[in-house]
Design a protein around this motif. Structure first.
Motif, PDB file in Angstrom:
ATOM      1  N   PHE A 267       1.094  -1.249   0.440  1.00 34.14           N
ATOM      2  CA  PHE A 267       0.166  -0.184  -0.161  1.00 34.14           C
ATOM      3  C   PHE A 267       0.570   1.552  -0.131  1.00 34.14           C
ATOM      4  O   PHE A 267       1.622   0.862  -0.096  1.00 34.14           O
ATOM      5  CB  PHE A 267      -1.115   0.435   1.253  1.00 34.14           C
ATOM      6  N   ARG A 268       0.423   2.295   0.150  1.00 37.76           N
ATOM      7  CA  ARG A 268       1.296   3.800  -0.010  1.00 37.76           C
ATOM      8  C   ARG A 268       1.022   4.442   1.138  1.00 37.76           C
ATOM      9  O   ARG A 268      -0.305   4.615   1.456  1.00 37.76           O
ATOM     10  CB  ARG A 268       0.611   4.821  -1.025  1.00 37.76           C
ATOM     11  N   ARG A 269       1.529   4.812   1.776  1.00 40.27           N
ATOM     12  CA  ARG A 269       1.479   5.659   3.398  1.00 40.27           C
ATOM     13  C   ARG A 269       2.199   6.529   3.243  1.00 40.27           C
ATOM     14  O   ARG A 269       4.212   6.203   3.294  1.00 40.27           O
ATOM     15  CB  ARG A 269       2.036   4.675   4.609  1.00 40.27           C
ATOM     16  N   ASN A 270       1.918   7.727   4.055  1.00 42.40           N
ATOM     17  CA  ASN A 270       2.987   9.635   3.375  1.00 42.40           C
ATOM     18  C   ASN A 270       4.128   9.508   2.319  1.00 42.40           C
ATOM     19  O   ASN A 270       5.001   9.763   1.920  1.00 42.40           O
ATOM     20  CB  ASN A 270       4.149   9.091   4.531  1.00 42.40           C
ATOM     21  N   GLY A 271       2.744   9.357   1.198  1.00 40.80           N
ATOM     22  CA  GLY A 271       3.409   9.327   0.205  1.00 40.80           C
ATOM     23  C   GLY A 271       4.763   8.004  -0.548  1.00 40.80           C
ATOM     24  O   GLY A 271       5.635   8.476  -1.517  1.00 40.80           O
ATOM     25  N   LYS A 272       4.698   6.743   0.234  1.00 43.18           N
ATOM     26  CA  LYS A 272       5.711   6.114   0.136  1.00 43.18           C
ATOM     27  C   LYS A 272       5.026   4.645  -0.228  1.00 43.18           C
ATOM     28  O   LYS A 272       3.959   4.373   0.257  1.00 43.18           O
ATOM     29  CB  LYS A 272       7.318   6.038   1.295  1.00 43.18           C
TER      30      LYS A 272
END
Ligand SMILES: Nc1ncnc2c1ncn2[C@@H]1O[C@H](COP(=O)(O)OP(=O)(O)O)[C@@H](O)[C@H]1O
Ligand SMILES: [Mg+2]
Length: 455
Positions: A267-272
């Motif tokens: 998944f994607r979290r804080n742009g990463k």
């Protein structure tokens, strides 16, 4: 029925009479009439008519008639006469959207898009943008924002439009029950409003269930329980979890099951981009904070092994519009290559925009044309089915379409107010313009400012 364009002028004469050039009266088949009902949007005025010995298509009206009709501006527009007595000026096209207080950009980040759309009918139509609070139902008027000659914007109070193009940008605002009632008021007055509301992913799944087009939708489950997620992972090896009312890839998870190594979540979290591994299914559910119960407002969907370039999955945005004959056309197609490690192909998560030709030739070689033709045909079939099943008027659709490694076509998502980011690609600019042209012509169709096609 007679349809043409004319130039509107104002005369300083006091008497309430309009003047038509003989040529215009002849084209509209009004030569022998003494009076007409002049109409613009929801307003109308009955007035005596006189002919002028002048060439060209010109209409002169006194200030009193201009004011009564609330004509937005002088200059040219279309003029239509269907029954030898009612003369309609227009089309008067309203774009329903959010209006900000800023004078230079009254529609916020959508200002340029609306300006481009309005340019499609310059000199042939009246155009304005408005928000729900700008309508006065008692007076049957709207205070809309019009493009001005100097490139700026100007507010004017005008009659209700002939047709409403819905581009309200907020999903949340559009979900309010009052909004539904607001839009119904147009329809009840016989004013078509198209692109009724945003789609939820699950709504589209439901619409298609039981139709021929259902085979293009991956196996899906709304509000899946832990047991259902486990079952889907066993069946499909990898699945996507997507918020049913989501967009832009926000909140999406990709879950994989490998019998030897366990469970993976991307998944994607804080742009990463994040990748986590779990030995036990329960720990994976812990990540989703749903050890028990259901994952609410999420759709679990069978994962599709998309075609890839450089190990990055690729999918396509098919932008469809209606045309002047009320038929669906594929106006533009963008190919989107996922950013490295990203589970979606959005440009904001590192995705790259390409042309379908580039991608399909690289993957399918000489079969590229055929694959593209099949995908277009599928997109039209999906659009026709969704339109048929949906109770409201639709003028545009944006499909996220995947092609798997066996050439099978899948539809992940249908957007009823598709963005236009694919048209930023230099090779797709002309298609972007054509898409706007089609929507404009669909407005002509809905407002009946067109001549019927002979068939
Ligand atoms: N079932 C799936 N199998 C493979 N890839 C998928 C699947 N569902 C979504 N994707 C990928 O994720 C992207 C975003 O999914 P989408 O359903 O369009 O959600 P969003 O509303 O966030 O755009 C798709 O364009 C596609 O690249
Ligand atoms: Mg999408």
């Amino acid at each position: 029925m007679s349809l043409t364009t004319c130039t509107i002028h104002v005369t300083q004469r006091q008497e309430k009479v309009i003047y038509l050039t003989g040529e215009l009266a002849k084209t509209l088949q009004l030569s022998k009439l003494k009076s007409v009902n002049l109409k613009l949007g929801s307003s109308s005025v009955s007035t005596p008519v006189r002919l002028l010995k002048k060439t060209g298509h010109h209409l002169y009206m006194p200030i009193s008639v201009m004011t009564q009709l609330r004509v937005p501006q002088l200059g040219s527009c279309m003029v239509l006469c269907t029954n030898g007595k009612d003369v309609r000026l227009g089309p008067h096209i309203g774009i329903l959207t959010q209006v900000t207080g800023i004078r230079s950009a009254p529609f916020g980040s959508r200002t340029e898009f609306l300006r481009q759309f309005m340019q499609m009918g310059t000199g042939r139509s009246f155009y304005f943008g408005f928000s729900p609070r700008d309508v006065n139902w008692t007076q049957q008027t709207v205070t809309g924002i019009f493009p001005s000659k100097d490139g700026g914007w100007i507010r004017k109070t005008v009659p209700l439009p002939d047709v409403v193009y819905n581009r309200l940008p907020s999903r949340r605002a559009e979900k309010q029950p009052s909004m539904n009632a607001f839009k119904q008021r147009f329809v009840r007055r016989g004013i078509p409003l198209f692109n009724w509301a945003f789609f939820d992913k699950w709504d589209v799944y439901n619409l298609l269930e039981g139709t021929d087009a259902f085979r293009y939708v991956p196996d899906s489950q709304i509000d899946p329980s832990s047991a259902q997620i486990k079952q889907m992972l066993d069946n499909h090896k990898f699945i996507y979890l997507k918020p049913t009312g989501g967009s832009l890839g926000i909140g999406i998870y990709r879950l994989t099951y490998n019998p030897k190594r366990g469970y993976y979540a991307r998944f994607r979290r804080n742009g990463k981009n994040v990748l986590l591994r779990f030995n036990r299914f329960d720990s994976l559910m812990g990540l989703l904070n749903r050890q028990s119960g259901q994952l609410h407002n999420y759709v679990a969907q069978q994962g599709i092994r998309l075609i890839e370039i450089d190990d990055c999955p690729i999918d396509f945005r098919f932008h469809l519009t209606k045309n002047i004959n009320n038929e669906w056309v594929v106006a533009g197609i963008g190919a989107k290559k996922a950013g490295r490690g990203s589970i979606t192909t959005h440009v904001r998560s590192g995705g790259q925009l390409m042309t379908p030709g580039q991608v399909l030739r690289e993957i399918f070689g000489s079969r590229a044309e055929q694959v593209l033709a099949n995908a277009k045909e599928t997109a039209i079939k999906l659009a026709e089915t969704i339109e048929h099943k949906n109770r409201h008027t639709l003028g545009e659709l944006g499909f996220d379409i995947g092609i798997d490694q066996n050439e099978r076509i899948w539809m992940f998502e249908a957007n009823s107010k598709p963005g236009r980011s694919i048209f930023k690609h230099p090779a797709l600019k002309a298609e972007g313009k054509a898409a706007l042209q089609h929507v404009y012509e669909y407005c002509l169709y809905l407002s009946r400012f067109h001549t019927r096609r002979e068939s």
